[in-house]
Enzyme design. Structure first.
Site, short mmCIF file in Angstrom:
data_model
loop_
_atom_site.label_atom_id
_atom_site.label_comp_id
_atom_site.label_asym_id
_atom_site.label_seq_id
_atom_site.Cartn_x
_atom_site.Cartn_y
_atom_site.Cartn_z
N ARG A 77 29.94 50.39 39.03
CA ARG A 77 31.29 50.17 39.54
C ARG A 77 32.28 50.79 38.57
O ARG A 77 32.36 50.39 37.41
CB ARG A 77 31.56 48.67 39.69
CG ARG A 77 32.97 48.37 40.12
CD ARG A 77 33.22 46.91 40.48
NE ARG A 77 34.64 46.76 40.76
CZ ARG A 77 35.48 46.02 40.04
NH1 ARG A 77 35.04 45.27 39.05
NH2 ARG A 77 36.75 45.99 40.34
N HIS A 121 42.77 49.98 39.67
CA HIS A 121 42.53 49.01 38.60
C HIS A 121 43.73 49.09 37.65
O HIS A 121 43.61 49.44 36.49
CB HIS A 121 41.20 49.32 37.89
CG HIS A 121 40.60 48.16 37.16
ND1 HIS A 121 39.34 47.65 37.44
CD2 HIS A 121 41.08 47.40 36.16
CE1 HIS A 121 39.08 46.64 36.63
NE2 HIS A 121 40.12 46.46 35.83
N GLU A 166 41.57 42.72 41.34
CA GLU A 166 42.32 41.59 40.78
C GLU A 166 43.84 41.68 40.94
O GLU A 166 44.57 41.73 39.95
CB GLU A 166 42.01 41.43 39.28
CG GLU A 166 40.57 41.17 38.99
CD GLU A 166 40.31 40.87 37.52
OE1 GLU A 166 41.25 40.95 36.71
OE2 GLU A 166 39.17 40.54 37.19
N ASN A 287 35.23 38.23 40.42
CA ASN A 287 35.18 38.46 38.98
C ASN A 287 35.36 37.11 38.31
O ASN A 287 36.39 36.46 38.51
CB ASN A 287 36.32 39.39 38.52
CG ASN A 287 36.23 40.79 39.12
OD1 ASN A 287 35.25 41.14 39.79
ND2 ASN A 287 37.24 41.60 38.89
N TYR A 289 35.37 34.86 34.75
CA TYR A 289 35.33 34.78 33.29
C TYR A 289 35.36 33.35 32.77
O TYR A 289 34.57 32.97 31.94
CB TYR A 289 36.48 35.60 32.68
CG TYR A 289 36.23 37.09 32.86
CD1 TYR A 289 35.43 37.79 31.98
CD2 TYR A 289 36.75 37.77 33.96
CE1 TYR A 289 35.15 39.14 32.15
CE2 TYR A 289 36.48 39.13 34.14
CZ TYR A 289 35.68 39.80 33.24
OH TYR A 289 35.40 41.12 33.43
N GLU A 349 32.42 41.44 38.47
CA GLU A 349 32.56 41.43 37.01
C GLU A 349 32.17 40.06 36.47
O GLU A 349 32.57 39.04 37.03
CB GLU A 349 34.02 41.64 36.56
CG GLU A 349 34.53 43.04 36.69
CD GLU A 349 36.00 43.16 36.27
OE1 GLU A 349 36.46 42.40 35.40
OE2 GLU A 349 36.67 44.04 36.83
C1 GCO Z 1 39.41 42.57 34.91
C2 GCO Z 1 39.48 43.39 34.13
C3 GCO Z 1 38.84 44.06 33.07
C4 GCO Z 1 38.89 43.35 31.78
C5 GCO Z 1 37.90 42.23 31.75
C6 GCO Z 1 37.80 41.57 30.42
O1 GCO Z 1 39.24 43.21 36.06
O2 GCO Z 1 39.68 41.43 34.60
O3 GCO Z 1 38.99 44.14 35.14
O4 GCO Z 1 39.62 45.21 33.09
O5 GCO Z 1 38.58 44.27 30.80
O6 GCO Z 1 38.30 41.28 32.67
O7 GCO Z 1 38.95 40.88 30.11
#
Ligand code: GCO
Length: 434
Positions: A77, A121, A166, A287, A289, A349
């Site tokens: 990707r 992006h 995002e 995505n 985190y 992600e």
């Molecule tokens: C995201 C971001 C990335 C960041 C990653 C780490 O799409 O959030 O695509 O560009 O680098 O999330 O923080």
């Protein structure tokens, strides 16, 4: 214990994005983007870092594809830089820009790696920003023209399309609190940029379908929003934050509606755009985190919630709490909210920043998150693939090159790439599940 096994055909990949890895910002007829401007503005980015050279992926993509072949991934990707395709953000395609992505896609196909292309992006052409950027409805139309140019050239070979990455981050960090380009501080007055991005998504889906693209989706940043306590005030704040951060972007695309408490913030006439925004998708990208914790707003806070720290978990070097179960929680919440309107999910992600080449903590992070993902799948969420963020250490936006998210270490003085322990671990994992 060994990781539970994933279904046959489950897609394993890695992600990057244009401004974070390409460099070569003045080559190939590329125009300037909001991130070039933001990086050139004093005190916006850590230590004055910029994406001017980044990982030099623009020149070194053959070497990077060789690394991906060694890793054994099914898919890559990447994102296409709008200002490489339309240096001014409008008008005819720049042949050199299209040519670069054409070669990248061909090289991936030759290596047996499926190209998954993101169209945006965060690198808005500066002239588009100067005309209002995402605060302007016209930007959605310009974006659709851009999507058509790329679709016409690459639809025969790109395996998966993500129009926007995002949009929440662009709205909140870019226009709401000014931490990212274009650096505006509009707080809740940034919400129209969400609608215009959602509309851009819908119009781009139409343009891509017309160009013959298969497998179109989106990629939203998501996570559970935890209420600090069980009090009604804290729960209301968490509910509002979840509407703003999660559902403002998922609901219109999946259900053709917006959370009701956000209606007053949206541009007038927004409802007429909802059918366009909600065109059926082939996949939905998540995505993930970390979770977010909120409480009722303290006095003087112009927002209807306070952000708090998620405590009691290990932290990455980037200050993110490591909470694999938040991943499972969110996926179930998404499935419960959208039911059969939710197309197959891809994790577009997931990853973490840790220092060093022997990165045992990244292995632990990925192992934990894959177990949580597997648990969500056992509980009925239809997930078809997983992309690690990121293949390479790269330019981490306002934090510059300090956080290191890669499976592969990059020495920014020599551009030497060194696979980390996590690279070998992921390779074994993928090999074992094939
Ligand atoms: C995201 C971001 C990335 C960041 C990653 C780490 O799409 O959030 O695509 O560009 O680098 O999330 O923080």
């Amino acid at each position: 214990p060994a990781l539970p096994s994933f279904p046959d055909g489950f897609l394993w990949g890695v992600s990057t994005s244009a401004y974070q890895v390409e460099g070569a910002v003045s080559e190939g007829g590329r125009g300037r983007s909001t991130w070039d401007t933001f990086c050139a503005t004093p005190d916006r980015v850590y230590s004055g870092h910029t994406g001017e050279v980044a990982c030099d992926h623009y020149h070194r993509y053959p070497e990077d594809i060789a690394l991906m072949s060694q890793l054994g991934v099914d898919a890559y990707r990447f994102s296409i830089a709008w200002p490489r395709i339309q240096p001014e953000g409008t008008g005819p395609a720049n042949a050199e820009g299209l040519g670069f992505y054409d070669r990248l896609v061909d090289a991936l196909c030759e290596a047996g790696i499926a190209p998954a292309a993101t169209l945006y992006h965060w690198d808005t052409p500066q002239p588009v920003e100067d005309a209002g950027g995402w605060l302007s409805r016209d930007t959605a139309k310009h974006f659709a023209d851009y999507a058509a140019l790329v679709g016409e050239r690459l639809a025969d070979r790109v395996a998966m399309w993500i129009p926007l990455n995002e949009p929440m981050v662009t709205t909140v960090y870019g226009y709401g609190i000014g931490q990212y380009a274009p650096g505006q501080f509009l707080l809740l007055d940034s919400v129209p940029t969400a609608h215009h991005q959602n509309l851009a998504h819908g119009l781009a889906v139409q343009a891509l379908r017309a160009a013959g693209a298969r497998q179109i989706g989106t990629a939203n940043n998501h996570g559970p929003i935890w209420s600090a306590t069980d009090s009604a005030a804290d729960r209301a704040a968490a509910d509002y934050a979840s509407d703003l951060l999660n559902w403002l972007f998922a609901d219109p695309v999946l259900a053709g509606s917006y959370p009701e408490q956000l209606h007053p913030l949206l541009p007038t006439g927004f409802a007429e755009d909802l059918p366009t925004i909600a065109a059926p998708l082939d996949l939905y990208g998540v995505n993930y985190y970390e979770p977010t914790q909120v409480s009722a707003p303290s006095e003087g806070n112009p927002l209807p919630f306070d952000l708090g720290a998620v405590e009691g978990y290990p932290m990455t070097t980037n200050g993110s709490p490591v909470v694999p179960d938040g991943f499972r929680q969110f996926l179930l919440e998404l499935r419960d909210r959208h039911g059969s309107a939710l197309p197959p999910v891809y994790i577009t992600e997931n990853g973490c920043s840790y220092d060093g080449v022997d990165d045992q903590q990244r292995i632990e992070f990925l192992d934990g998150h894959l177990r949580a993902l597997h648990a969500a799948m056992q509980q009925g969420v239809d997930v078809r693939g997983y992309f690690v963020w990121s293949l390479l250490d790269n330019f981490e936006w306002s934090k510059g090159y300090q956080p290191r998210f890669g499976l592969v270490d990059v020495d920014y003085t020599t551009q030497c790439r060194t696979p980390k322990s996590s690279f070998h671990w992921y390779r074994a994992l993928i090999g074992g599940t094939r």
